[in-house]
Design a protein around this motif. Structure first.
Motif, PDB file in Angstrom:
ATOM      1  N   SER A  90     -26.903  -4.189   2.376  1.00 53.61           N
ATOM      2  CA  SER A  90     -26.349  -5.404   2.980  1.00 53.61           C
ATOM      3  C   SER A  90     -27.231  -5.834   4.146  1.00 53.61           C
ATOM      4  CB  SER A  90     -24.915  -5.155   3.467  1.00 53.61           C
ATOM      5  OG  SER A  90     -24.419  -6.274   4.169  1.00 53.61           O
ATOM      6  N   TRP A  91     -27.322  -7.164   4.327  1.00 55.09           N
ATOM      7  CA  TRP A  91     -28.041  -7.717   5.474  1.00 55.09           C
ATOM      8  C   TRP A  91     -27.150  -7.825   6.700  1.00 55.09           C
ATOM      9  CZ3 TRP A  91     -33.140  -7.932   5.283  1.00 55.09           C
ATOM     10  CH2 TRP A  91     -33.760  -7.995   4.036  1.00 55.09           C
ATOM     11  N   GLU A  92     -25.850  -7.700   6.521  1.00 62.96           N
ATOM     12  CA  GLU A  92     -24.912  -7.719   7.635  1.00 62.96           C
ATOM     13  C   GLU A  92     -24.596  -6.280   8.038  1.00 62.96           C
ATOM     14  OE1 GLU A  92     -24.002 -10.379   9.194  1.00 62.96           O
ATOM     15  OE2 GLU A  92     -24.804 -11.868   7.792  1.00 62.96           O
ATOM     16  N   ASN A  93     -24.352  -6.093   9.314  1.00 70.99           N
ATOM     17  CA  ASN A  93     -24.013  -4.757   9.795  1.00 70.99           C
ATOM     18  C   ASN A  93     -22.615  -4.362   9.312  1.00 70.99           C
ATOM     19  OD1 ASN A  93     -24.237  -2.345  11.084  1.00 70.99           O
ATOM     20  ND2 ASN A  93     -24.422  -3.164  13.138  1.00 70.99           N
ATOM     21  N   TYR A  94     -22.431  -3.105   9.019  1.00 68.93           N
ATOM     22  CA  TYR A  94     -21.132  -2.600   8.568  1.00 68.93           C
ATOM     23  C   TYR A  94     -20.975  -1.154   9.021  1.00 68.93           C
ATOM     24  CZ  TYR A  94     -23.876  -0.390   4.855  1.00 68.93           C
ATOM     25  OH  TYR A  94     -24.800   0.351   4.164  1.00 68.93           O
ATOM     26  N   HIS A  95     -19.744  -0.674   8.966  1.00 68.10           N
ATOM     27  CA  HIS A  95     -19.460   0.715   9.348  1.00 68.10           C
ATOM     28  C   HIS A  95     -19.519   1.574   8.100  1.00 68.10           C
ATOM     29  CE1 HIS A  95     -17.771   4.206  11.287  1.00 68.10           C
ATOM     30  NE2 HIS A  95     -17.637   3.539  12.429  1.00 68.10           N
ATOM     31  N   GLU A  96     -20.473   2.486   8.079  1.00 69.79           N
ATOM     32  CA  GLU A  96     -20.698   3.273   6.863  1.00 69.79           C
ATOM     33  C   GLU A  96     -19.553   4.224   6.535  1.00 69.79           C
ATOM     34  OE1 GLU A  96     -23.375   5.097  10.158  1.00 69.79           O
ATOM     35  OE2 GLU A  96     -22.752   3.123   9.468  1.00 69.79           O
ATOM     36  N   ALA A  97     -18.704   4.555   7.533  1.00 69.48           N
ATOM     37  CA  ALA A  97     -17.597   5.487   7.264  1.00 69.48           C
ATOM     38  C   ALA A  97     -16.583   4.899   6.291  1.00 69.48           C
ATOM     39  CB  ALA A  97     -16.903   5.869   8.573  1.00 69.48           C
ATOM     40  N   HIS A  98     -16.510   3.567   6.215  1.00 65.97           N
ATOM     41  CA  HIS A  98     -15.556   2.932   5.307  1.00 65.97           C
ATOM     42  C   HIS A  98     -16.003   3.010   3.855  1.00 65.97           C
ATOM     43  CE1 HIS A  98     -14.365   0.268   8.990  1.00 65.97           C
ATOM     44  NE2 HIS A  98     -13.920   1.510   9.082  1.00 65.97           N
ATOM     45  N   ASP A  99     -17.210   3.489   3.590  1.00 64.91           N
ATOM     46  CA  ASP A  99     -17.737   3.540   2.226  1.00 64.91           C
ATOM     47  C   ASP A  99     -17.633   4.918   1.600  1.00 64.91           C
ATOM     48  OD1 ASP A  99     -18.396   0.906   2.502  1.00 64.91           O
ATOM     49  OD2 ASP A  99     -20.501   1.259   2.988  1.00 64.91           O
ATOM     50  N   LEU A 100     -17.080   5.891   2.291  1.00 66.38           N
ATOM     51  CA  LEU A 100     -17.051   7.250   1.744  1.00 66.38           C
ATOM     52  C   LEU A 100     -16.234   7.315   0.461  1.00 66.38           C
ATOM     53  CD1 LEU A 100     -17.034  10.570   3.503  1.00 66.38           C
ATOM     54  CD2 LEU A 100     -15.129  10.167   1.972  1.00 66.38           C
ATOM     55  N   VAL A 101     -15.106   6.638   0.440  1.00 64.97           N
ATOM     56  CA  VAL A 101     -14.261   6.651  -0.766  1.00 64.97           C
ATOM     57  C   VAL A 101     -15.008   6.017  -1.935  1.00 64.97           C
ATOM     58  CG1 VAL A 101     -12.095   5.866  -1.757  1.00 64.97           C
ATOM     59  CG2 VAL A 101     -12.160   6.625   0.616  1.00 64.97           C
ATOM     60  N   ASP A 102     -15.705   4.910  -1.690  1.00 67.83           N
ATOM     61  CA  ASP A 102     -16.467   4.260  -2.758  1.00 67.83           C
ATOM     62  C   ASP A 102     -17.594   5.160  -3.260  1.00 67.83           C
ATOM     63  OD1 ASP A 102     -14.856   2.060  -2.509  1.00 67.83           O
ATOM     64  OD2 ASP A 102     -16.200   1.033  -1.112  1.00 67.83           O
ATOM     65  N   HIS A 103     -18.244   5.884  -2.352  1.00 73.91           N
ATOM     66  CA  HIS A 103     -19.313   6.791  -2.764  1.00 73.91           C
ATOM     67  C   HIS A 103     -18.777   7.888  -3.685  1.00 73.91           C
ATOM     68  CE1 HIS A 103     -21.889   4.654  -0.247  1.00 73.91           C
ATOM     69  NE2 HIS A 103     -21.879   5.402   0.843  1.00 73.91           N
ATOM     70  N   ILE A 104     -17.619   8.437  -3.337  1.00 68.28           N
ATOM     71  CA  ILE A 104     -17.049   9.508  -4.165  1.00 68.28           C
ATOM     72  C   ILE A 104     -16.604   8.970  -5.518  1.00 68.28           C
ATOM     73  CG2 ILE A 104     -15.162  11.177  -4.302  1.00 68.28           C
ATOM     74  CD1 ILE A 104     -15.349  11.527  -1.307  1.00 68.28           C
ATOM     75  N   GLU A 105     -16.057   7.767  -5.536  1.00 70.34           N
ATOM     76  CA  GLU A 105     -15.645   7.169  -6.816  1.00 70.34           C
ATOM     77  C   GLU A 105     -16.863   6.898  -7.699  1.00 70.34           C
ATOM     78  OE1 GLU A 105     -12.678   6.838  -8.022  1.00 70.34           O
ATOM     79  OE2 GLU A 105     -11.781   7.708  -6.228  1.00 70.34           O
ATOM     80  N   ARG A 106     -17.974   6.464  -7.106  1.00 74.42           N
ATOM     81  CA  ARG A 106     -19.196   6.264  -7.899  1.00 74.42           C
ATOM     82  C   ARG A 106     -19.713   7.588  -8.435  1.00 74.42           C
ATOM     83  NH1 ARG A 106     -20.493   2.466  -3.644  1.00 74.42           N
ATOM     84  NH2 ARG A 106     -20.401   0.332  -4.428  1.00 74.42           N
TER      85      ARG A 106
END
Length: 332
Positions: free
Chosen positions: A173-189
């Motif tokens: 992403s070109w916009e800043n984001y908090h990476e901690a909110h993506d942990l669930v998505d990473h595990i699902e992938r």
């Protein structure tokens, strides 16, 4: 898993330098639009020499006061505002068709840049959603990382997960984001790729919030790092727990090594592409090449181990091969 930034190839942006660049580009556009009217109408005034002199008087100072800087910003804003109004009037006569696609795009970007800079000047602030830091690459955003030496980087932020030495680009992403909110998505992938959940997840303390801990606990996934809150008083960890903590910290090293390898060897530290889609392609190709290198190393390892094994068996003398059955019978 972890997140990092791929800096774009832009100079360090300051408000005064961005406004000066916008002023120079608008002056060049005014020259092009006035070309069909040469000899028919007088050319509009842009005060470019005076504006250039005032800009140099600011950037050449080693120590610049806040009031002096604000005064310089106010003047540059006025020059850009005047040039934009001239462009708007000139566009009604020869039209903007005399401009190239890049110049027309620069007019749109400079108009938004002027709006943001004027608003920040009025509010005496340096924060603006969707802030433009480069006229040539308006998609680039400031990414606050808080690292030593480079607290702010300008480029694309991306999150990766490393499984057995292979890198998976999970988010870009070109916009800043908090990476901690993506942990669930990473595990699902991970579950979709391999058909099952991982036994453990190795991350830094940014990912260790209550929601992520609760989610991992519900699936029986061990997440690295100490427990939240204050450590209990007079509590000694067992040898097994200490060993597990050390192993978890060591298992998180490869993801940091992948960032270092990509930035030192493959150009991930500065993306030379100018467009947003080509920059995303370059980042994806770098990840692909890193995985291909991993495949190459694994194949070479298997090949040399096989040659070593074959060479070892061929080095056995024939008389020893005849004695081998007798020795095995005696051992039995």
């Amino acid at each position: 898993m972890d997140a990092s930034c791929a800096p774009a190839d832009i100079r360090f942006p300051t408000d005064i330098s961005l406004l000066n660049e916008a002023r120079e580009k608008t002056e060049a556009i005014i020259d092009i639009l006035h070309e069909p009217l040469k000899g028919k109408e007088p050319k509009v005034r842009t005060y470019r020499q005076q504006a250039r002199k005032e800009y140099l008087s600011i950037v050449k100072k080693r120590k610049l006061s806040k009031n002096r800087l604000r005064k310089g910003l106010r003047k540059q804003l006025s020059y850009v505002r005047r040039n934009l109004s001239h462009i708007k009037k000139l566009a009604e006569k020869p039209s903007l068709s005399a401009l190239s696609k890049k110049q027309y795009r620069d007019v749109l970007v400079i108009s938004e840049l002027y709006r943001q800079q004027q608003l920040m000047y009025d509010q005496e602030s340096h924060q603006m959603p969707g802030r433009i830091v480069s006229i040539g690459q308006p998609h680039v955003r400031p990414i606050v990382r808080g690292k030593a030496g480079t607290p702010v980087e300008f480029g694309a932020k991306f999150s990766v997960s490393v499984v057995d030495g292979y890198v998976f680009l999970d988010r870009l992403s070109w916009e800043n984001y908090h990476e901690a909110h993506d942990l669930v998505d990473h595990i699902e992938r991970y579950r979709k790729r391999f058909g099952y959940c991982p036994e453990s997840v190795h991350v830094d303390k940014t990912y260790r919030n209550r929601d992520n801990l609760r989610y991992c606990k519900s699936l029986g996934i061990r997440i690295s790092g100490p427990a939240l809150g204050r450590p209990p008083k007079n509590a000694e960890l067992s040898k097994q727990q200490k060993r597990q903590i050390r192993e978890d910290e060591a298992a998180r090293i490869p993801v940091e090594g992948k960032f270092g390898n990509g930035k030192r060897r493959y150009g991930l530290d500065r993306i030379m592409a100018k467009r947003d889609d080509t920059s995303e392609t370059v980042i994806g190709l770098i990840v692909l090449v890193m995985n291909l290198e991993k495949v190459d190393r694994d194949l070479l390892f298997v090949l040399f181990r096989r040659r070593e094994f074959v060479g070892h068996t061929n080095s056995v003398r024939p008389e020893m091969m005849k004695l081998q059955p007798k020795l095995s019978q005696k051992a039995a």
